[in-house]
Write an enzyme that holds these catalytic residues in place. Structure first.
Site, PDB file in Angstrom:
ATOM      1  N   HIS A   1      38.923  50.843  62.561  1.00 23.86           N
ATOM      2  CA  HIS A   1      39.264  51.590  63.789  1.00 23.86           C
ATOM      3  C   HIS A   1      40.627  52.264  63.669  1.00 23.86           C
ATOM      4  O   HIS A   1      41.422  52.238  64.603  1.00 23.86           O
ATOM      5  CB  HIS A   1      39.235  50.657  65.011  1.00 23.86           C
ATOM      6  CG  HIS A   1      37.853  50.184  65.371  1.00 23.86           C
ATOM      7  ND1 HIS A   1      36.998  50.901  66.177  1.00 23.86           N
ATOM      8  CD2 HIS A   1      37.178  49.071  65.007  1.00 23.86           C
ATOM      9  CE1 HIS A   1      35.852  50.248  66.304  1.00 23.86           C
ATOM     10  NE2 HIS A   1      35.926  49.134  65.594  1.00 23.86           N
TER      11      HIS A   1
ATOM     12  N   ASP B   1      38.332  43.932  64.285  1.00 24.23           N
ATOM     13  CA  ASP B   1      36.875  44.041  64.423  1.00 24.23           C
ATOM     14  C   ASP B   1      36.336  45.146  63.520  1.00 24.23           C
ATOM     15  O   ASP B   1      37.078  46.044  63.116  1.00 24.23           O
ATOM     16  CB  ASP B   1      36.519  44.369  65.882  1.00 24.23           C
ATOM     17  CG  ASP B   1      37.186  45.665  66.345  1.00 24.23           C
ATOM     18  OD1 ASP B   1      38.382  45.840  66.070  1.00 24.23           O
ATOM     19  OD2 ASP B   1      36.511  46.502  66.979  1.00 24.23           O
ATOM     20  N   GLU B   2      35.079  45.103  63.254  1.00 29.11           N
ATOM     21  CA  GLU B   2      34.333  46.182  62.597  1.00 29.11           C
ATOM     22  C   GLU B   2      35.137  46.857  61.493  1.00 29.11           C
ATOM     23  O   GLU B   2      35.527  48.021  61.609  1.00 29.11           O
ATOM     24  CB  GLU B   2      33.881  47.207  63.643  1.00 29.11           C
ATOM     25  CG  GLU B   2      32.926  46.592  64.637  1.00 29.11           C
ATOM     26  CD  GLU B   2      32.586  47.492  65.818  1.00 29.11           C
ATOM     27  OE1 GLU B   2      31.452  47.409  66.302  1.00 29.11           O
ATOM     28  OE2 GLU B   2      33.454  48.261  66.270  1.00 29.11           O
ATOM     29  N   ALA B   3      35.380  46.101  60.429  1.00 33.86           N
ATOM     30  CA  ALA B   3      36.207  46.617  59.339  1.00 33.86           C
ATOM     31  C   ALA B   3      35.538  46.325  57.993  1.00 33.86           C
ATOM     32  O   ALA B   3      36.005  45.473  57.234  1.00 33.86           O
ATOM     33  CB  ALA B   3      37.595  45.979  59.410  1.00 33.86           C
TER      34      ALA B   3
END
Ligand code: TNX
Length: 574
Positions: free
Chosen positions: A283, A349-351
């Protein structure tokens, strides 16, 4: 057996739930009784009396000012603040009663529910509000507000309602279940001007939430000024022309140091602690588009405004870590300096990353944040790190127990593994299950915007869950040893899809976005008060039918306050 069942229900109802008593209080207090006797009538002659030990006077005075504004705007009464006068009628007494066991530090951890506790008695000639710490007085003021007629929430002077500006005679003692009660606002995907952030703070603090988590950075934008790295805002906060009409003409899409300080101060006035989030290593496209040092080839990425997640992460290879460390040192020093509160949220998150990168990034970020004396918060994937600093909080955003049997599969099990790892490393939890607390999810198929990846979340689903049992593992056992593993609950408003569904793709003009206040109002009301009650009230004191009845009463306050709330069809609002 039918009789036994009836008796059982009657007993449970008596012992297990606080009946609404017709008072319309949200969140429901620990203990309420309606007393005999006349109501208290607020008049132009009413006064606010401050009783305070030395040293705490400014904070108590401030609570008095807040109360005077809440009660004075619609009534037009100028309620003077002064010392208590024995036997004075029409007095609202705000009394700080120090307690050696209750230590409050304005910039301390949100780890003691007792600082928010208060007692409130209303009778025909006096209101007495007592607490051991200023936040408790402020929470009690929110309860007192709700005892007056809904018209008192109006922003303009109103005629007194038929029964007068009265509050019924009651005795209330109240203390929250969880010490950390947060609300997150995603100002990265959509920019919320300072006034809109203040509106969000007003909404959250009315329901006794005490943490304002700001998601300040993401792929689509970098929203906080970092003096030593002006590129982050010069490049990273700008948007496509269709998103920024008249770009450059006095329009800014980030908070200057002064504006950010204004947000921190306003939150402080409502006894909310700001939790700033600098998300990474995923992100981060806005940062990577601003600084070549964050990519492996040294070339900044293109800017990005689409709806996708799981985009390329910061280049956290061993070779590039000196660059990444320098970036984190500069950014986190600046953010730590702008936030007097004790927390730094580091995201995580989301990495999707090559082996070792995530750990490299997390280790550096943890070390630097801790070096500034901050307590780290991370999304639950942060629990996959090799070590966590003492006191770390992990925010669970996977689905809850309601959906796990349906979605099942490895992804959700992996979420639980991260949580269990974090608990094993000594972390505590903030509960934000996506199918309960994600206010960017649609309520139902009629919601004009919002996402559905976790679920559609009705009011009942937002309300009817217990944080202590939400993390049931696939074998039916909770991963939590006990409730003391939980720091609290947080409700979240993401803004990656805040435009009408009638548009099938990313909008091409600002006009196609719903204004942020309108989006926030509709998604927050009525679900934010539901999550606030989950965070504040004991499980045994809560029931959905009782909540729904109280909320119908509360809804007339939203109308009076000019909030564009969602009249969801599963509640009879009449
Ligand atoms: C997941 S929750 C995200 C966000 C999105 C959100 C939309 C989390 C830590 N990551 O990037 O905005 O879903 O619901």
């Amino acid at each position: 057996t039918a009789l036994a069942a009836t008796l059982l229900t009657a007993c449970t109802a008596e012992e297990g739930t606080v009946p609404s008593l017709g008072l319309g209080l949200v969140p429901v207090p620990s203990d309420v009784s309606v007393d005999e006797g006349e109501a208290f009538a607020l008049t132009a002659d009413s006064t606010i009396a401050l009783v305070t030990p030395e040293g705490m006077a400014p904070d108590v005075h401030h609570v008095g000012e807040e109360l005077a504004a809440y009660l004075g705007t619609a009534t037009g009464f100028e309620l003077p603040l002064g010392p208590a006068v024995d036997g004075a009628a029409g007095e609202i007494r705000i009394e700080l009663v120090p307690d050696a066991e209750v230590a409050w530090d304005r910039n301390g951890l949100l780890d003691d529910p007792a600082v928010d506790a208060y007692e409130l008695t209303v009778d025909d000639d006096q209101v007495v509000l007592k607490a051991a710490a200023p936040p408790g007085l402020f929470r009690g003021v929110q309860t007192l507000r709700q005892l007056f007629p809904p018209e008192i929430e109006s922003a303009t002077v109103q005629e007194a309602p038929a029964g007068g500006w009265t509050a019924p005679a009651v005795t209330i003692t109240d203390e929250p279940r969880f010490a950390y009660r947060g609300a997150m606002l995603d100002v990265a995907r959509r920019f919320y001007p300072v006034e809109s952030v203040k509106r969000f703070i007003d909404h959250a603090s009315t329901y006794k939430l005490n943490a304002l988590h700001l998601h300040l950075t993401d792929d689509q934008g970098w929203r906080i000024a970092v003096d030593a790295l002006p590129e982050l805002t010069e490049i990273g906060s700008t948007t496509q022309e269709w998103w920024e009409p008249g770009s450059g003409e006095g329009e800014r899409w980030y908070y200057t140091a002064e504006e950010y300080a204004e947000i921190v101060a306003y939150a402080g006035e409502k006894f909310m602690t700001v939790v700033p989030e600098i998300d990474g290593p995923g992100h981060t496209l806005a940062a990577q588009a601003s600084l070549g040092s964050l990519t492996c080839d040294g070339v900044p990425t293109a800017q990005y405004w689409g709806p996708e997640v799981n985009n390329p992460v910061v280049c956290s290879s061993d070779e590039n870590m000196s660059n990444v460390r320098a970036f984190l040192q500069t950014v986190l020093a600046s953010v730590a300096g702008q936030n007097p509160g004790p927390y730094l949220h580091l995201g995580g998150d989301e990495a999707p990353s090559p082996p070792g990168w995530y750990e490299n990034y997390a280790e550096a970020a943890n070390e630097i944040a801790t070096g500034h004396g901050k307590t780290v918060i991370g999304w639950h994937q942060w629990g996959g790190a090799e070590a966590l600093p003492p006191g770390t909080l992990i925010q669970y955003w996977g689905v809850g127990e309601r959906l796990r049997p349906i979605i099942g599969g490895e992804a959700t099990n992996a979420d639980l593994v991260d949580v269990q790892d974090a608990l094993d490393l000594g972390a505590r939890l903030i509960m934000s299950p996506a199918d309960r607390t994600y206010l960017d999810m649609k309520y139902d198929q009629d919601t004009p915007f919002g996402l559905e990846w976790a679920a559609q979340i009705t009011l009942e689903e937002a309300y009817d869950w217990d944080p202590a049992t939400e993390l049931t593992s696939p074998d039916g056992k909770s991963v939590l040893a006990d409730e003391s593993d939980m720091a609290g609950v947080e409700v979240l408003l993401w803004s990656d899809r805040s435009y009408p569904d009638s548009l099938t793709d990313v909008p091409q003009s600002l006009d196609e976005f719903v204004p942020v206040d309108q989006y926030a109002d509709l998604m927050l009301f009525p679900r934010l008060p539901a999550t606030a009650e989950v965070a504040w009230s004991d499980q045994a004191d809560r029931s959905y039918p009782d909540f729904r009845d109280r909320l119908v009463q509360v809804s007339s306050r939203w109308t009076a306050a000019g909030i564009g709330w969602n009249e969801v069809s599963d509640v009879d609002w009449t």
